[in-house]
Design an enzyme around this catalytic site. Sequence first.
Site, PDB file in Angstrom:
ATOM      1  CB  ILE A  13      -0.977  -0.022   1.192  1.00 22.63           C
ATOM      2  CG1 ILE A  13      -1.783  -1.339   1.172  1.00 22.63           C
ATOM      3  CG2 ILE A  13      -1.925   1.178   1.142  1.00 22.63           C
ATOM      4  CD1 ILE A  13      -2.621  -1.594   2.398  1.00 22.63           C
ATOM      5  CB  THR A 117      -6.690  -2.793  10.364  1.00 20.21           C
ATOM      6  OG1 THR A 117      -7.425  -3.982  10.080  1.00 20.21           O
ATOM      7  CG2 THR A 117      -6.289  -2.849  11.823  1.00 20.21           C
ATOM      8  CE1 TYR A 141      -2.334  -5.199  11.401  1.00 23.15           C
ATOM      9  CE2 TYR A 141      -4.461  -6.179  10.887  1.00 23.15           C
ATOM     10  CZ  TYR A 141      -3.482  -5.237  10.638  1.00 23.15           C
ATOM     11  OH  TYR A 141      -3.660  -4.337   9.618  1.00 23.15           O
ATOM     12  CG  PHE A 169     -13.307  -2.445   5.522  1.00 23.50           C
ATOM     13  CD1 PHE A 169     -13.141  -1.172   6.095  1.00 23.50           C
ATOM     14  CD2 PHE A 169     -14.189  -3.316   6.135  1.00 23.50           C
ATOM     15  CE1 PHE A 169     -13.841  -0.791   7.242  1.00 23.50           C
ATOM     16  CE2 PHE A 169     -14.909  -2.953   7.268  1.00 23.50           C
ATOM     17  CZ  PHE A 169     -14.734  -1.689   7.822  1.00 23.50           C
ATOM     18  NE  ARG A 282      -7.747 -16.508   7.490  1.00 26.43           N
ATOM     19  CZ  ARG A 282      -7.413 -15.540   6.646  1.00 26.43           C
ATOM     20  NH1 ARG A 282      -6.371 -15.698   5.835  1.00 26.43           N
ATOM     21  NH2 ARG A 282      -8.094 -14.437   6.582  1.00 26.43           N
ATOM     22  CG  ASP A 285     -11.116 -15.554   8.500  1.00 25.31           C
ATOM     23  OD1 ASP A 285     -10.517 -14.474   8.602  1.00 25.31           O
ATOM     24  OD2 ASP A 285     -10.836 -16.431   7.664  1.00 25.31           O
TER      25      ASP A 285
HETATM   26  N1  UDP Z   1      -9.475 -16.952   2.281  1.00 24.13           N
HETATM   27  C1  UDP Z   1      -9.676 -18.226   1.748  1.00 24.13           C
HETATM   28  N2  UDP Z   1      -8.618 -18.860   1.177  1.00 24.13           N
HETATM   29  C2  UDP Z   1      -7.364 -18.312   1.086  1.00 24.13           C
HETATM   30  C3  UDP Z   1      -7.170 -17.008   1.621  1.00 24.13           C
HETATM   31  C4  UDP Z   1      -8.249 -16.364   2.216  1.00 24.13           C
HETATM   32  O1  UDP Z   1     -10.787 -18.770   1.811  1.00 24.13           O
HETATM   33  O2  UDP Z   1      -6.437 -18.954   0.577  1.00 24.13           O
HETATM   34  C5  UDP Z   1     -10.617 -16.214   2.855  1.00 24.13           C
HETATM   35  C6  UDP Z   1     -10.404 -15.788   4.316  1.00 24.13           C
HETATM   36  O3  UDP Z   1     -10.852 -16.806   5.185  1.00 24.13           O
HETATM   37  C7  UDP Z   1     -11.242 -14.520   4.392  1.00 24.13           C
HETATM   38  C8  UDP Z   1     -11.160 -13.931   2.982  1.00 24.13           C
HETATM   39  O4  UDP Z   1     -10.740 -15.008   2.136  1.00 24.13           O
HETATM   40  O5  UDP Z   1     -12.587 -14.832   4.648  1.00 24.13           O
HETATM   41  C9  UDP Z   1     -10.166 -12.797   2.873  1.00 24.13           C
HETATM   42  O6  UDP Z   1      -8.939 -13.210   3.431  1.00 24.13           O
HETATM   43  P1  UDP Z   1      -7.595 -12.412   3.287  1.00 24.13           P
HETATM   44  O7  UDP Z   1      -6.507 -13.210   3.965  1.00 24.13           O
HETATM   45  O8  UDP Z   1      -7.367 -12.042   1.854  1.00 24.13           O
HETATM   46  O9  UDP Z   1      -7.844 -11.041   4.061  1.00 24.13           O
HETATM   47  P2  UDP Z   1      -8.287 -10.743   5.580  1.00 24.13           P
HETATM   48  O10 UDP Z   1      -9.794 -10.667   5.549  1.00 24.13           O
HETATM   49  O11 UDP Z   1      -7.759 -11.819   6.460  1.00 24.13           O
HETATM   50  O12 UDP Z   1      -7.647  -9.426   5.867  1.00 24.13           O
END
Ligand code: UDP
Length: 325
Positions: A13, A117, A141, A169, A282, A285
Amino acid sequence: MKSILVTGGAGYIGSHAVRELARSGYRPISLDNLSKGHEKAVLDGDFIRGELADEELLESIFQENSVDAVMHFAALCEVGESVENPRLYYEQNVVNTLTLLRVMLRHDVGKFILSSTCATYGDPQRIPIDEIHPLQPLNPYGESKLMVERVLREYDRAYGLSFVSLRYFNAAGASLDARLGESHDPETHLIPRILKVATGELENLQVFGDDYPTPDGTCVRDYIHVLDLASGHVAAYQWLCEGRDSEVFNLGTGQGYSVMELVEAARNHTDREIPLEVSDRRPGDPSHLVADPGKAHQMLKWEPEHSSVETILSTAWKWEQNRRY
Ligand code: UDP
């Protein structure tokens, strides 16, 4: 010409912000230790390789340049890593920022723009999320960024430091000419991973959970083009130049897309298969994260221009196929 110190100017960024600052007639000075960033990503202004924790280096930068403001991007930003190793996050995101602020105050530099964030909000209690939503970060974080926001409020009250905190976001996309883009190692973010499956670099995309309370069961996020984040920073700087009060703004689009919707859009755009494998959720999330960007629209006069899914995917795809770093 006004000089702006950009910490993390070689990062994803930060490098776009450096270019936008130069385009807007300012002189960026990038400070980056290249632990995550890439020197090739600094297309304008001066580049200094060094540590934010190096107070003598900071001192010399402020002595030798007439710095009008600081844009502070240099930070760690992986949720999972922060849970495993919180010390890193509090030291690098909080302690290093305190050092930077100390040197700034010593040199009477009173304008600060923070990369914050949506992770400061934690699990959303309502969607879209506005800036007065409760702040209950779920991980170190988000906590580290919220701590810095609180420090900034106190420094404003006590020392007259003016700041804008920009709560991003999901940053996405690449520059229109494909000279700048996302390059993390390892890459954990959704869109670059989808595109790496499209190029064949990854075998399949792991979808982290398809049993969320969303229309297709996969997580919904608000993807904002990195060029729009960059213009948000310049707008925030101009806000401070006009002598306005310290503020916090969301930078998002107000539109949510699920993991599956992005995969479908990427299949259409790239004309490639993109095989999937559904795996466990994950940890940490939330199911939905969508901004209410109304405050930035009204007060900063900032509007996203490049954040349609088509533009995000087309710029990211062009970058993925022609990476420079
Ligand atoms: N995600 C996924 N597979 C991946 C990476 C991310 O399903 O290989 C999902 C993750 O669980 C979240 C969304 O994609 O719901 C965005 O994830 P990212 O890591 O890009 O950004 P974050 O929301 O963590 O900042």
